[in-house]
Design an enzyme around this catalytic site. Sequence first.
Site, PDB file in Angstrom:
ATOM      1  N   LYS A  52       0.833  -1.212   0.000  1.00  0.00           N
ATOM      2  CA  LYS A  52       0.000   0.000   0.000  1.00  0.00           C
ATOM      3  C   LYS A  52       0.864   1.257   0.000  1.00  0.00           C
ATOM      4  O   LYS A  52       0.593   2.213  -0.738  1.00  0.00           O
ATOM      5  CB  LYS A  52      -0.943  -0.017   1.215  1.00  0.00           C
ATOM      6  CG  LYS A  52      -2.048  -1.050   1.104  1.00  0.00           C
ATOM      7  CD  LYS A  52      -2.763  -1.295   2.422  1.00  0.00           C
ATOM      8  CE  LYS A  52      -3.769  -2.435   2.299  1.00  0.00           C
ATOM      9  NZ  LYS A  52      -4.404  -2.793   3.576  1.00  0.00           N
ATOM     10  N   GLN A  96      -4.389  -1.742   9.901  1.00  0.00           N
ATOM     11  CA  GLN A  96      -4.270  -3.063   9.284  1.00  0.00           C
ATOM     12  C   GLN A  96      -4.774  -4.159  10.221  1.00  0.00           C
ATOM     13  O   GLN A  96      -4.400  -4.209  11.381  1.00  0.00           O
ATOM     14  CB  GLN A  96      -2.800  -3.323   8.912  1.00  0.00           C
ATOM     15  CG  GLN A  96      -2.569  -4.620   8.156  1.00  0.00           C
ATOM     16  CD  GLN A  96      -3.233  -4.633   6.785  1.00  0.00           C
ATOM     17  OE1 GLN A  96      -3.241  -3.660   6.058  1.00  0.00           O
ATOM     18  NE2 GLN A  96      -3.800  -5.778   6.425  1.00  0.00           N
ATOM     19  N   ASP A 119     -10.926   2.536   4.019  1.00  0.00           N
ATOM     20  CA  ASP A 119     -11.145   1.094   3.901  1.00  0.00           C
ATOM     21  C   ASP A 119     -12.636   0.782   3.785  1.00  0.00           C
ATOM     22  O   ASP A 119     -13.019  -0.327   3.421  1.00  0.00           O
ATOM     23  CB  ASP A 119     -10.562   0.364   5.123  1.00  0.00           C
ATOM     24  CG  ASP A 119      -9.273  -0.388   4.783  1.00  0.00           C
ATOM     25  OD1 ASP A 119      -9.030  -0.631   3.589  1.00  0.00           O
ATOM     26  OD2 ASP A 119      -8.522  -0.718   5.711  1.00  0.00           O
TER      27      ASP A 119
END
Length: 292
Positions: A52, A96, A119
């Site tokens: 990412k 994460q 997200d």
Amino acid sequence: MQLLDGKHASEQIKNQIAEEAARFFEESGRKPHLVAILVGNDGGSETYVASKMKNCEKVGFKSSLIRYDVDVTEEALLEQIRKINLDPEVDGLIVQLPLPKHIDPEKVTETIDHRKDVDGFHPVNLGRMMRNLPCFIPATPYGILLMLQAYNIDTTGKHCVVVGRSNIVGSPMSILMARNASPGNCTVTLTHSKTKDLKSVVLQADIIIAAIGKKNFVTADMVKPGAIIIDVGINRETSDVTKSGYKLYGDVDFENVAEKASWITPVPGGVGLMTIVGLLKNTLASARKEIY
């Protein structure tokens, strides 16, 4: 059989994102900024976050990685999230997963400002998605939509069977494929581990989206000829023959299913690459205040 190549589609979209990010920088004097928080040193998480960050750099975004040891307290993590929420220079924030057992992932998700939730997991974004309102769509489902668009696949009127009902992929994917949009306008069946006679249900599908987290779960005898196969699974197994020491498998038995499919995603090289594109698109939209 034709390959839904995530590398090809993602590179095309990233080139567009880079152009738009450059324009944003010219107009605003700053780059879109994504912050990632990583707790502990899980191998898979390390790989995903590094990818990412690398992709942010590639498209001209600023990225920041905040790391914590595995024993960080929940309150310390939540306090850091609240601090980032207030920073006007940060457009997107991701934490994460998975997190250590002593940290409640739901509490973490709900603490992230929904306006920076790139997200797409916050209840506000999921609720707006349910109502077909502007929102940050969860990154993996968004990536799948972008892939279907990139290959001009007409989904209207098709029967889409989603295998797996997770909050991250299966459930939002079922909503997105049913809504009045393109891609979308499908008749959707959401299946899971408790579905009776799962094989016969999946056999009816024009489009199969496999997101159940089990290696080679969808086999050739579950697939009708000409079906479109989207494999979301990333199952890691140790391997002596690969440089990395592990091999990735999808939720679909690619070798045997590919012979029956009209289109199919590979693993790796399919949905995973598109997930990152979904994340980048959300971050750019946040920077431009397109949604909130």
